[in-house]
Design a protein around this motif. Structure first.
Motif, PDB file in Angstrom:
ATOM      1  N   LEU A 538       0.832  -1.198   0.000  1.00  0.00           N
ATOM      2  CA  LEU A 538       0.000   0.000   0.000  1.00  0.00           C
ATOM      3  C   LEU A 538       0.868   1.251   0.000  1.00  0.00           C
ATOM      4  O   LEU A 538       0.487   2.289  -0.517  1.00  0.00           O
ATOM      5  CB  LEU A 538      -0.913   0.012   1.235  1.00  0.00           C
ATOM      6  CG  LEU A 538      -1.961  -1.103   1.289  1.00  0.00           C
ATOM      7  CD1 LEU A 538      -2.701  -1.043   2.604  1.00  0.00           C
ATOM      8  CD2 LEU A 538      -2.940  -0.992   0.137  1.00  0.00           C
ATOM      9  N   ASP A 564      -5.511   0.453  -5.252  1.00  0.00           N
ATOM     10  CA  ASP A 564      -4.606   1.513  -5.702  1.00  0.00           C
ATOM     11  C   ASP A 564      -5.364   2.687  -6.309  1.00  0.00           C
ATOM     12  O   ASP A 564      -4.941   3.831  -6.208  1.00  0.00           O
ATOM     13  CB  ASP A 564      -3.616   0.962  -6.738  1.00  0.00           C
ATOM     14  CG  ASP A 564      -2.522   0.144  -6.074  1.00  0.00           C
ATOM     15  OD1 ASP A 564      -2.438   0.226  -4.824  1.00  0.00           O
ATOM     16  OD2 ASP A 564      -1.787  -0.557  -6.776  1.00  0.00           O
ATOM     17  N   TYR A 567      -6.428   5.531  -3.794  1.00  0.00           N
ATOM     18  CA  TYR A 567      -5.453   6.279  -3.003  1.00  0.00           C
ATOM     19  C   TYR A 567      -4.816   7.425  -3.787  1.00  0.00           C
ATOM     20  O   TYR A 567      -4.606   7.326  -4.976  1.00  0.00           O
ATOM     21  CB  TYR A 567      -4.325   5.356  -2.543  1.00  0.00           C
ATOM     22  CG  TYR A 567      -4.741   4.318  -1.532  1.00  0.00           C
ATOM     23  CD1 TYR A 567      -5.268   4.681  -0.309  1.00  0.00           C
ATOM     24  CD2 TYR A 567      -4.606   2.965  -1.809  1.00  0.00           C
ATOM     25  CE1 TYR A 567      -5.657   3.725   0.616  1.00  0.00           C
ATOM     26  CE2 TYR A 567      -4.977   2.003  -0.893  1.00  0.00           C
ATOM     27  CZ  TYR A 567      -5.507   2.386   0.318  1.00  0.00           C
ATOM     28  OH  TYR A 567      -5.879   1.452   1.221  1.00  0.00           O
ATOM     29  N   ARG A 569      -1.237   9.263  -3.364  1.00  0.00           N
ATOM     30  CA  ARG A 569       0.014   9.189  -2.598  1.00  0.00           C
ATOM     31  C   ARG A 569       0.431  10.597  -2.154  1.00  0.00           C
ATOM     32  O   ARG A 569       0.300  11.551  -2.924  1.00  0.00           O
ATOM     33  CB  ARG A 569       1.133   8.591  -3.443  1.00  0.00           C
ATOM     34  CG  ARG A 569       0.782   7.276  -4.073  1.00  0.00           C
ATOM     35  CD  ARG A 569       1.011   6.122  -3.144  1.00  0.00           C
ATOM     36  NE  ARG A 569       0.181   4.995  -3.551  1.00  0.00           N
ATOM     37  CZ  ARG A 569       0.144   3.834  -2.943  1.00  0.00           C
ATOM     38  NH1 ARG A 569       0.844   3.638  -1.846  1.00  0.00           N
ATOM     39  NH2 ARG A 569      -0.608   2.861  -3.377  1.00  0.00           N
ATOM     40  N   LYS A 576      -0.519   8.665   2.278  1.00  0.00           N
ATOM     41  CA  LYS A 576      -1.607   8.620   1.272  1.00  0.00           C
ATOM     42  C   LYS A 576      -2.915   9.080   1.904  1.00  0.00           C
ATOM     43  O   LYS A 576      -3.054   9.091   3.131  1.00  0.00           O
ATOM     44  CB  LYS A 576      -1.767   7.207   0.729  1.00  0.00           C
ATOM     45  CG  LYS A 576      -2.127   6.182   1.783  1.00  0.00           C
ATOM     46  CD  LYS A 576      -2.242   4.835   1.140  1.00  0.00           C
ATOM     47  CE  LYS A 576      -2.509   3.756   2.165  1.00  0.00           C
ATOM     48  NZ  LYS A 576      -1.387   3.457   3.024  1.00  0.00           N
ATOM     49  N   THR A 577      -3.838   9.430   1.028  1.00  0.00           N
ATOM     50  CA  THR A 577      -5.202   9.726   1.485  1.00  0.00           C
ATOM     51  C   THR A 577      -6.164   9.114   0.463  1.00  0.00           C
ATOM     52  O   THR A 577      -5.736   8.674  -0.601  1.00  0.00           O
ATOM     53  CB  THR A 577      -5.468  11.241   1.535  1.00  0.00           C
ATOM     54  OG1 THR A 577      -5.214  11.769   0.236  1.00  0.00           O
ATOM     55  CG2 THR A 577      -4.623  11.960   2.557  1.00  0.00           C
ATOM     56  N   PHE A 578      -7.448   9.104   0.800  1.00  0.00           N
ATOM     57  CA  PHE A 578      -8.425   8.598  -0.156  1.00  0.00           C
ATOM     58  C   PHE A 578      -8.850   9.714  -1.111  1.00  0.00           C
ATOM     59  O   PHE A 578      -8.938  10.877  -0.705  1.00  0.00           O
ATOM     60  CB  PHE A 578      -9.692   8.122   0.566  1.00  0.00           C
ATOM     61  CG  PHE A 578      -9.501   6.828   1.309  1.00  0.00           C
ATOM     62  CD1 PHE A 578      -8.931   5.735   0.682  1.00  0.00           C
ATOM     63  CD2 PHE A 578      -9.926   6.694   2.623  1.00  0.00           C
ATOM     64  CE1 PHE A 578      -8.778   4.537   1.357  1.00  0.00           C
ATOM     65  CE2 PHE A 578      -9.775   5.508   3.299  1.00  0.00           C
ATOM     66  CZ  PHE A 578      -9.194   4.419   2.667  1.00  0.00           C
ATOM     67  N   THR A 593     -16.003   6.257  -1.079  1.00  0.00           N
ATOM     68  CA  THR A 593     -15.556   7.311  -0.155  1.00  0.00           C
ATOM     69  C   THR A 593     -16.524   8.497  -0.225  1.00  0.00           C
ATOM     70  O   THR A 593     -17.193   8.705  -1.238  1.00  0.00           O
ATOM     71  CB  THR A 593     -14.132   7.799  -0.505  1.00  0.00           C
ATOM     72  OG1 THR A 593     -14.138   8.285  -1.845  1.00  0.00           O
ATOM     73  CG2 THR A 593     -13.113   6.709  -0.364  1.00  0.00           C
ATOM     74  N   SER A 620      -6.409  -1.113   8.223  1.00  0.00           N
ATOM     75  CA  SER A 620      -7.212  -1.839   7.233  1.00  0.00           C
ATOM     76  C   SER A 620      -8.416  -2.557   7.841  1.00  0.00           C
ATOM     77  O   SER A 620      -9.435  -2.712   7.179  1.00  0.00           O
ATOM     78  CB  SER A 620      -6.325  -2.850   6.516  1.00  0.00           C
ATOM     79  OG  SER A 620      -5.689  -3.672   7.456  1.00  0.00           O
ATOM     80  N   CYS A 658      -7.646   3.951   7.378  1.00  0.00           N
ATOM     81  CA  CYS A 658      -7.112   3.781   6.029  1.00  0.00           C
ATOM     82  C   CYS A 658      -6.090   2.639   6.093  1.00  0.00           C
ATOM     83  O   CYS A 658      -5.309   2.557   7.051  1.00  0.00           O
ATOM     84  CB  CYS A 658      -6.438   5.089   5.609  1.00  0.00           C
ATOM     85  SG  CYS A 658      -5.674   5.014   3.992  1.00  0.00           S
TER      86      CYS A 658
END
Lengths: 844, 94
Positions: A538, A564, A567, A569, A576-578, A593, A620, A658
């Motif tokens: 991740l 992937d 996310y 980066r 990372k964030t969503f 999200t 997670s 996350c």
């Protein structure tokens, strides 16, 4: 007459095998068949009881295979390839279903047909390349066709090498078999179960097909299958009970234990190949062995001759001889040496090629390259010596001296290859270097012990050679032809059968030890690596090169990586964030999200009246890997709290979790984002192996060169002397003594930011479904949480008596499934309800 | 050259003698206790490896004046003295 002609066309007599048509029902043959039949049934039972290669599905097709073996044994020779082919097609359809099975069979037949089209060879080659490109597109998932993609690794496994060999033979007009045999060559049915398969040469396939009496080939097959089972069981002994983790290497002795036991794990591949070749022998394929006592190699060329012999034969035929002939005409000197070096670059490339087709992505790893380069250089040197020796007469050497020299060479090669193997398996050069540096720590006693073991090994080998040089019972047993060993294999299989029966109710320590070998699982080291690999992926992509992980990765569905897409980066501590408002579909779940980039439903920026708002911090588990939004335990707990009539206010739980987030990310979240939504409480979800996970997070941040930002983290980095260029193992070793300090600091930071924002801090302990529970760590972290002022919610016994295997997504992904989330959700609801009055009181 | 059955037989015998003595001298170097016959498996029996096979190929090319193709370096052609001799003869006959 006409019927005879049609029959001959449909079922042609096999070239050069006509003289083997002996009586099918002679009493001698029937007795041999009965013995083989019993041995096969017992062996398949043992395989099932010991869960040997369970994931391959070999046990599931045992009965059809026994039936096919029986049928194959009693039909005339010319019909046997058809039985072989039909068995393969049955297994393909059984394993993959109608659509995928049709795709597999159809593609395979088209590819074979292309090799024989009445057009120039270049056109045939072009057509095959076009089909291969289509398969490549499916392998890379560039085109969405799940049922076709499912079988692509298996088609690839059957064709990636065999098609090269076949085309080579077609080009040089070397194919001599019946058409059905060419089809069978690509439909070797064990390949449906085992993706890693020996590269069987087409000519060898044809030549060895019933090349001698089938009763002899059956017994050889049984002997090899038994040998395969024993190799795999030995592998498990080593893998579960002997192999240590690189981080457990502290001195020269443990280093030697690590490298030697890691090298010995080749036993699994050897066992697998013996098993596959043994099975094919039951259907008349008298193939040569794939591994020949490779631990006894005395030099590099000897090793090259002993380890994965099928690979070597492929490389020799397709590359070595053509390259050598090409160079011979152009270069006068050192042709052999240059050829060998070229061949090892090709070997490196083809290992990556094989990896690509089986795993779906290409890895041209510098460590792989170095490994093959060193092996190539070793073989070049060895070959040069051999070439020069060939020009002069050998000096007479006393036999006893020759034995000792040979044992010294074997010891040297064994040690050298073990170190090379550890290099190949290391995540990086820095990691390997750090590991080897540990070998500089030793005592006088350690050296004496090592010397003693080496001398014992050499003397033991010396006496075995003396024993084998004379005619005695030991030598005669070892050199017995395989078809005369039924009296030896039958009791061995019987003993294994007896043990596997006893395993149904194992009593006593020895049986429980054996029972531990009957489970297919990752050892402690690989389990940790797998967890880290998942999280590391991740952060910076998947890079698992560990001993047992390839099979876990093979079984892992490709959609596992689809996260992937959600996310973004970042270059900070969060990493990372969503993406906000993103929706993706995984296998059996949807991931969605909201507008502020949380995996949760929409919440108003302004907290509604009479609402108690909580912010949940987690990784997670809390994010809900592999389940849909409404199945996540946070969502379940929130719903239950709102439905509870005894709770007078509304409850909102905002999910800040996350995948891959741990304590350091939670501290960062508290300082940057969480309080924008005015929560009344922050719920931190603590798990099993808190120390390890925090350590891994911090090490990964250092390796990525992330600015650690907070004075304490910066100070610890300075004190421990870690830097980005160090190996991960070294960074973790250096940071280990400070990890409790880091956890304590993180706890205090979360509580401090809560106090600053007039919120409560809640520490929830949730054990994971797969990690061993560590009472000491649990008590220590809980004490830290209490000391820092957290309100405690303990879900230590949340799973109760439930079977955890039923609560996880799959064997390769041990995150909770919807049933697991439901249990945790209810537990969390009860836990939060119990502290509700305390929380609302504090709010007031 | 036109080969009659008799000269073919003689040629074959000559080739066998030359190949046999090469294998005895260069590959086995007189060290093997095993008797090498015309049908002893050389490649599949582990007597010759890829390097000694290439050395044998060079010897045959030099001695009999023909060129091997890469795909001809094969067990089917080189596994026994009998096979080698037959192969050499077929090459000489064109």
């Amino acid at each position: 007459m006409t019927f005879q002609r049609i029959s001959d066309n449909l079922f042609p007599p096999l070239p050069e095998k006509a003289n083997l048509q002996s009586s099918l029902f002679s009493s001698r043959r029937l007795i041999y068949f009965l013995i083989t039949f019993i041995q096969l049934c017992l062996l398949l039972f043992v395989i099932r009881q010991f869960n040997i290669e369970r994931a391959s599905g070999i046990s599931a097709v045992s009965i059809p295979l026994i039936c096919a073996f029986t049928l194959n044994s009693f039909v005339p020779l010319r019909f046997r390839p058809f039985v072989f082919f039909i068995t393969a097609v049955y297994i393909i359809f059984y394993a993959f279903g109608m659509v995928s099975g049709l795709f597999f069979t159809g593609t395979a037949l088209i590819l074979i047909a292309c090799c024989h089209l009445p057009v120039p060879f270049a056109v045939r080659l072009l057509l095959i390349l076009i089909i291969a490109s289509g398969i490549l597109i499916l392998r890379l998932d560039l085109f969405y066709a799940p049922r076709a993609s499912l079988v692509v690794p298996f088609i690839a496994s059957a064709f990636m090498f065999r098609l090269i060999i076949y085309l080579y033979e077609v080009k040089h007009q070397m194919t001599k078999g019946a058409w059905i045999q060419s089809i069978c060559y690509f439909f070797m049915f064990p390949n449906v179960c085992f993706l890693f398969f020996p590269i069987v040469d087409h000519k060898v396939f044809l030549r060895t097909y019933y090349q001698r009496n089938d009763t002899e080939i059956w017994q050889k097959g049984i002997r090899w299958m038994l040998r395969g089972v024993i190799h795999i069981l030995l592998y498990r002994v080593l893998y579960y009970h002997v192999v240590i983790a690189p981080s457990d290497v502290t001195d020269l002795l443990s280093l030697l234990k690590y490298v030697l036991s890691s090298y010995a794990l080749v036993l699994r591949l050897s066992g697998l190949f013996h098993f596959i070749l043994g099975f094919m022998a039951l259907f008349g394929l008298d193939l040569p062995q794939a591994f020949n006592n490779y631990f006894l190699a005395s030099n590099f060329t000897d090793l090259w001759k002993r380890i994965n012999i099928y690979w070597r034969e492929f490389i020799l035929k397709i590359f070595f001889y053509p390259v050598m002939f090409f160079l011979k005409k152009r270069i006068r000197k050192n042709t052999l040496q240059i050829t060998i070096m070229i061949i090892f670059i090709i070997t490196w490339f083809f290992h990556a090629y094989q990896w690509f087709w089986i795993r779906g992505y290409y890895v041209l790893n510098p460590l792989d390259f170095t490994f093959w380069l060193i092996i190539g250089m070793g073989i070049t040197m060895s070959a040069t010596i051999q070439e020069r020796k060939a020009l002069r007469s050998p000096e007479p050497v006393r036999q006893s001296r020759a034995y000792i020299i040979r044992m010294l060479q074997i010891t040297g090669m064994l040690l050298f290859m073990s170190f090379m193997w550890s290099l190949w398996g290391s995540p990086s050069f820095a990691d390997w270097k750090y590991l080897i540096m540990r070998g500089s720590i030793y005592t006088g006693n350690d050296l004496l012990l090592i010397l003693f073991v080496i001398i014992t090994f050499i003397l033991g080998g010396f006496f075995i050679q003396v024993l084998l040089s004379r005619d005695n019972l030991f030598k005669r047993i070892l050199e017995l032809p395989s078809h005369k060993t039924a009296w030896l294999t039958l009791p061995c299989i019987g003993a294994l059968f007896g043990i596997s029966m006893a395993l149904q109710n194992p009593q006593g320590e020895p049986l429980q030890y054996i029972a531990s070998l009957s489970k297919e699982k990752l050892n402690k080291t690989d389990k940790a690596t797998e967890d880290e690999g998942y999280y590391k992926k991740l952060l910076d992509g998947d890079n698992n090169n560990s001993t047992g992980l390839w099979e876990v990765n093979l079984k892992r569905p490709r959609k596992y990586n689809s996260m992937d897409e959600v996310y973004v980066r970042t270059n900070d501590l969060l990493t990372k964030t969503f993406r906000p408002n993103k929706k993706i579909r995984g296998e059996g779940f949807t991931f969605e999200t909201n507008s502020i980039g949380l995996r949760d439903k929409e919440y108003l920026p302004q907290k509604p009246v009479n609402t108690f708002r909580m912010a949940m911090l987690g990784g997670s588990y809390e994010m809900g890997t592999g389940v849909s939004n409404d199945e996540v335990f946070e969502s379940i707990a929130e719903k239950l709290l709102n439905e509870d009539p005894t709770i007078k206010h509304k409850t909102e739980i905002l999910n800040y979790a996350c995948g891959g987030f741990y304590l350091i990310q939670h501290v960062e979240l508290c300082h940057t984002k969480v309080f924008d939504m005015q929560p009344d409480a922050v719920v931190y979800m603590a798990h099993t192996i808190e120390r390890t996970r925090t350590l891994q997070t911090l090490s990964n941040l250092i390796i990525q060169g992330t600015n650690l930002k907070y004075p304490l983290l910066l100070e610890l980095k300075k004190i421990s002397g870690v830097n980005q260029s160090m190996s991960k193992t070294e960074i973790e070793e250096r940071l280990k003594p400070y990890i409790d300090q880091v956890i304590n600091w993180c706890y205090s930071e979360i509580v401090r930011s809560c106090k600053k924002n007039h919120a409560s801090a809640v520490w929830v302990f949730l054990p994971t479904t797969s990690d061993p529970f560590d009472e000491e760590e649990y008590s220590a972290t809980k004490a830290m949480a209490v000391k820092n002022g957290f309100i405690i919610v303990d879900l230590k016994n949340v799973y109760g008596t439930a079977d955890k295997k039923l609560l996880i997504l799959s064997e390769w992904n041990t995150h909770p499934n919807p049933a697991g989330h439901l249990i945790i959700g209810k537990g969390l609801y009860n836990g939060l309800k119990a502290v509700d009055s305390q929380l609302t009181e504090l709010k007031k | 050259l036109l080969y009659t059955p008799l000269t073919m037989q003689q040629d074959l015998q000559n080739i066998k003698i030359k190949v046999g003595s090469y294998i005895q001298e260069r590959v086995l170097k007189g060290a093997s206790k095993k008797e090498i016959t015309d049908n002893t498996a050389l490649i599949s029996g582990g007597v010759m490896d890829s390097i000694s096979t290439m050395q044998l190929v060079s010897f045959l090319e030099k001695e009999f004046g023909f060129e091997f193709q890469a795909h001809e370096v094969d067990r089917d052609n080189l596994d026994t003295i009998e096979l080698i001799s037959n192969f050499v003869l077929s090459k000489l006959r064109g």
